[in-house]
Design a protein around this motif. Structure first.
Motif, PDB file in Angstrom:
ATOM      1  N   ARG A   1       0.847  -1.225   0.023  1.00 57.52           N
ATOM      2  CA  ARG A   1       0.028   0.009   0.032  1.00 57.52           C
ATOM      3  C   ARG A   1       0.924   1.192   0.111  1.00 57.52           C
ATOM      4  O   ARG A   1       0.504   2.327  -0.363  1.00 57.52           O
ATOM      5  CB  ARG A   1      -1.029  -0.011   1.125  1.00 57.52           C
ATOM      6  N   GLU A   2       1.968   1.064   0.493  1.00 51.10           N
ATOM      7  CA  GLU A   2       2.977   2.300   0.653  1.00 51.10           C
ATOM      8  C   GLU A   2       3.477   2.965  -0.827  1.00 51.10           C
ATOM      9  O   GLU A   2       3.452   2.030  -1.785  1.00 51.10           O
ATOM     10  CB  GLU A   2       4.068   1.932   1.524  1.00 51.10           C
ATOM     11  N   PRO A   3       3.527   4.186  -1.149  1.00 52.22           N
ATOM     12  CA  PRO A   3       3.969   4.838  -2.231  1.00 52.22           C
ATOM     13  C   PRO A   3       5.099   4.286  -2.917  1.00 52.22           C
ATOM     14  O   PRO A   3       6.102   4.257  -1.873  1.00 52.22           O
ATOM     15  CB  PRO A   3       3.955   6.330  -1.895  1.00 52.22           C
ATOM     16  N   VAL A   4       5.447   3.888  -3.816  1.00 56.13           N
ATOM     17  CA  VAL A   4       6.836   3.645  -4.342  1.00 56.13           C
ATOM     18  C   VAL A   4       6.887   4.520  -5.611  1.00 56.13           C
ATOM     19  O   VAL A   4       6.211   4.634  -6.512  1.00 56.13           O
ATOM     20  CB  VAL A   4       6.644   2.126  -5.031  1.00 56.13           C
ATOM     21  N   LEU A   5       8.247   5.077  -5.823  1.00 56.99           N
ATOM     22  CA  LEU A   5       8.930   6.057  -6.848  1.00 56.99           C
ATOM     23  C   LEU A   5       9.931   5.080  -7.456  1.00 56.99           C
ATOM     24  O   LEU A   5      10.702   4.787  -6.833  1.00 56.99           O
ATOM     25  CB  LEU A   5       9.157   7.316  -6.216  1.00 56.99           C
ATOM     26  N   TYR A   6       9.959   5.227  -8.686  1.00 58.10           N
ATOM     27  CA  TYR A   6      11.096   4.650  -9.532  1.00 58.10           C
ATOM     28  C   TYR A   6      11.720   5.975 -10.142  1.00 58.10           C
ATOM     29  O   TYR A   6      10.955   6.494 -10.981  1.00 58.10           O
ATOM     30  CB  TYR A   6      10.568   3.734 -10.385  1.00 58.10           C
ATOM     31  N   ILE A   7      12.697   6.250  -9.810  1.00 57.89           N
ATOM     32  CA  ILE A   7      13.208   7.571 -10.473  1.00 57.89           C
ATOM     33  C   ILE A   7      14.368   7.124 -11.304  1.00 57.89           C
ATOM     34  O   ILE A   7      15.360   6.544 -10.796  1.00 57.89           O
ATOM     35  CB  ILE A   7      13.810   8.571  -9.300  1.00 57.89           C
ATOM     36  N   HIS A   8      14.550   7.577 -12.596  1.00 55.27           N
ATOM     37  CA  HIS A   8      15.409   7.418 -13.289  1.00 55.27           C
ATOM     38  C   HIS A   8      15.722   8.571 -14.488  1.00 55.27           C
ATOM     39  O   HIS A   8      14.871   9.399 -14.470  1.00 55.27           O
ATOM     40  CB  HIS A   8      15.107   6.181 -14.161  1.00 55.27           C
ATOM     41  N   GLY A   9      16.556   8.580 -15.359  1.00 55.12           N
ATOM     42  CA  GLY A   9      16.904   9.395 -16.259  1.00 55.12           C
ATOM     43  C   GLY A   9      16.922   8.876 -17.852  1.00 55.12           C
ATOM     44  O   GLY A   9      17.507   9.624 -18.613  1.00 55.12           O
ATOM     45  N   ASP A  10      16.065   7.866 -18.095  1.00 54.51           N
ATOM     46  CA  ASP A  10      16.175   7.087 -19.347  1.00 54.51           C
ATOM     47  C   ASP A  10      15.963   7.945 -20.456  1.00 54.51           C
ATOM     48  O   ASP A  10      16.712   7.941 -21.437  1.00 54.51           O
ATOM     49  CB  ASP A  10      15.105   5.820 -19.253  1.00 54.51           C
ATOM     50  N   GLY A  11      15.067   8.815 -20.537  1.00 56.19           N
ATOM     51  CA  GLY A  11      14.437   9.667 -21.640  1.00 56.19           C
ATOM     52  C   GLY A  11      15.063  10.925 -21.660  1.00 56.19           C
ATOM     53  O   GLY A  11      14.995  11.834 -22.552  1.00 56.19           O
ATOM     54  N   HIS A  12      15.649  11.335 -20.501  1.00 58.15           N
ATOM     55  CA  HIS A  12      16.361  12.703 -20.379  1.00 58.15           C
ATOM     56  C   HIS A  12      15.313  13.816 -20.424  1.00 58.15           C
ATOM     57  O   HIS A  12      15.791  15.013 -20.785  1.00 58.15           O
ATOM     58  CB  HIS A  12      17.433  12.804 -21.353  1.00 58.15           C
ATOM     59  N   ASN A  13      13.929  13.644 -20.463  1.00 62.68           N
ATOM     60  CA  ASN A  13      13.009  14.716 -20.046  1.00 62.68           C
ATOM     61  C   ASN A  13      12.033  14.196 -18.954  1.00 62.68           C
ATOM     62  O   ASN A  13      11.684  13.200 -18.828  1.00 62.68           O
ATOM     63  CB  ASN A  13      12.200  14.795 -21.605  1.00 62.68           C
ATOM     64  N   TRP A  14      11.766  15.373 -18.261  1.00 61.68           N
ATOM     65  CA  TRP A  14      11.051  15.298 -17.283  1.00 61.68           C
ATOM     66  C   TRP A  14       9.433  14.659 -17.813  1.00 61.68           C
ATOM     67  O   TRP A  14       8.763  14.944 -18.691  1.00 61.68           O
ATOM     68  CB  TRP A  14      10.333  16.640 -16.628  1.00 61.68           C
ATOM     69  N   GLU A  15       9.086  13.421 -17.064  1.00 62.39           N
ATOM     70  CA  GLU A  15       7.675  12.615 -17.304  1.00 62.39           C
ATOM     71  C   GLU A  15       7.462  11.979 -16.052  1.00 62.39           C
ATOM     72  O   GLU A  15       8.226  11.195 -15.401  1.00 62.39           O
ATOM     73  CB  GLU A  15       7.875  11.822 -18.529  1.00 62.39           C
ATOM     74  N   VAL A  16       6.252  11.986 -15.640  1.00 62.15           N
ATOM     75  CA  VAL A  16       5.709  11.096 -14.461  1.00 62.15           C
ATOM     76  C   VAL A  16       4.712  10.336 -15.145  1.00 62.15           C
ATOM     77  O   VAL A  16       3.417  10.793 -15.850  1.00 62.15           O
ATOM     78  CB  VAL A  16       5.177  12.175 -13.284  1.00 62.15           C
ATOM     79  N   LYS A  17       4.827   9.072 -14.892  1.00 60.15           N
ATOM     80  CA  LYS A  17       3.278   7.956 -15.347  1.00 60.15           C
ATOM     81  C   LYS A  17       3.289   7.098 -14.147  1.00 60.15           C
ATOM     82  O   LYS A  17       4.073   7.003 -13.202  1.00 60.15           O
ATOM     83  CB  LYS A  17       4.316   7.367 -16.450  1.00 60.15           C
ATOM     84  N   GLN A  18       2.137   6.549 -14.394  1.00 60.90           N
ATOM     85  CA  GLN A  18       1.630   5.501 -13.498  1.00 60.90           C
ATOM     86  C   GLN A  18       1.261   4.242 -14.180  1.00 60.90           C
ATOM     87  O   GLN A  18       0.211   3.959 -14.439  1.00 60.90           O
ATOM     88  CB  GLN A  18       0.488   5.786 -12.710  1.00 60.90           C
TER      89      GLN A  18
END
Length: 148
Positions: free
Chosen positions: A62-79
Motif C-alpha cells: 500500500r505504501e507509495p513507490v517511486l522509481y526515479i530514473h533518467g532514461d529519456g532525459h526529459n521530465w515525465e511522470v507516469k503511473q
C-alpha cells in the motif's frame, strides 16, 4: 547491478542480471515489511523486465513507490500500473543532467500534522509521503529534443 542503457552483448547475462535485481529489490521490501512508509527506487534507465518483475513482486503493498530514473532525459511522470489497480507506483523520468538542476526530494516526517504542500507548478506530490521539486524546471540554455 547497474543497468546502463546501451548494447546488450549477451541476452542471457542481461536477463539474469535483471532477474537478480528484481529478486534483490523484492526480497528487501519483504524483509522490512511494516518498517517503511514509502519506497524509492533509483535507476539509470527503464528496463521492462525489471519493471514487470517489480510489479509482480510488490503490487500488493500500500505504501507509495517511486522509481526515479533518467532514461529519456526529459521530465515525465507516469503511473504504468494504475490500470492494473496499483495506483501507488510512479515512474518518474528526470531531465538530462546539465539541462536542469537536480530535483529536490522531500519525505514527510513522522509528524503527521505537517503535511507536504505543493506550492508551484514545478512541485509534485506522490501519495502524502513524497514531494519532488524540479526547482524551476529546465535551465534557460537547455536544448530540447525535437520530440518535445
Amino acid at each position: 547491478t547497474n543497468l546502463v542503457a546501451g548494447s546488450v552483448l549477451d541476452e542471457g547475462v542481461w536477463d539474469k542480471r535483471i532477474e537478480n535485481n528484481v529478486k534483490f529489490t523484492t526480497d528487501l521490501v519483504k524483509a522490512y515489511k511494516g518498517q517503511y512508509r514509502g519506497i524509492i527506487l533509483l535507476g539509470h534507465s527503464v528496463r521492462n523486465g525489471y519493471m514487470k518483475g517489480v510489479y509482480t513482486g510488490l503490487k500488493n503493498i500500500r505504501e507509495p513507490v517511486l522509481y526515479i530514473h533518467g532514461d529519456g532525459h526529459n521530465w515525465e511522470v507516469k503511473q504504468p500500473f494504475k490500470e492494473d489497480g496499483w495506483d501507488n507506483f510512479w515512474d518518474i523520468q528526470v531531465d538530462q543532467g546539465g539541462h536542469a538542476p537536480p530535483i529536490k526530494l522531500t519525505f514527510r516526517g513522522l509528524d503527521h500534522e505537517a503535511p507536504l504542500v505543493v506550492e508551484n507548478e514545478h512541485q509534485f506530490l506522490f501519495g502524502d509521503m513524497f514531494l519532488i521539486d524540479r526547482r524551476g524546471g529546465l535551465y534557460p540554455h537547455a536544448l530540447r529534443k525535437a520530440s518535445d
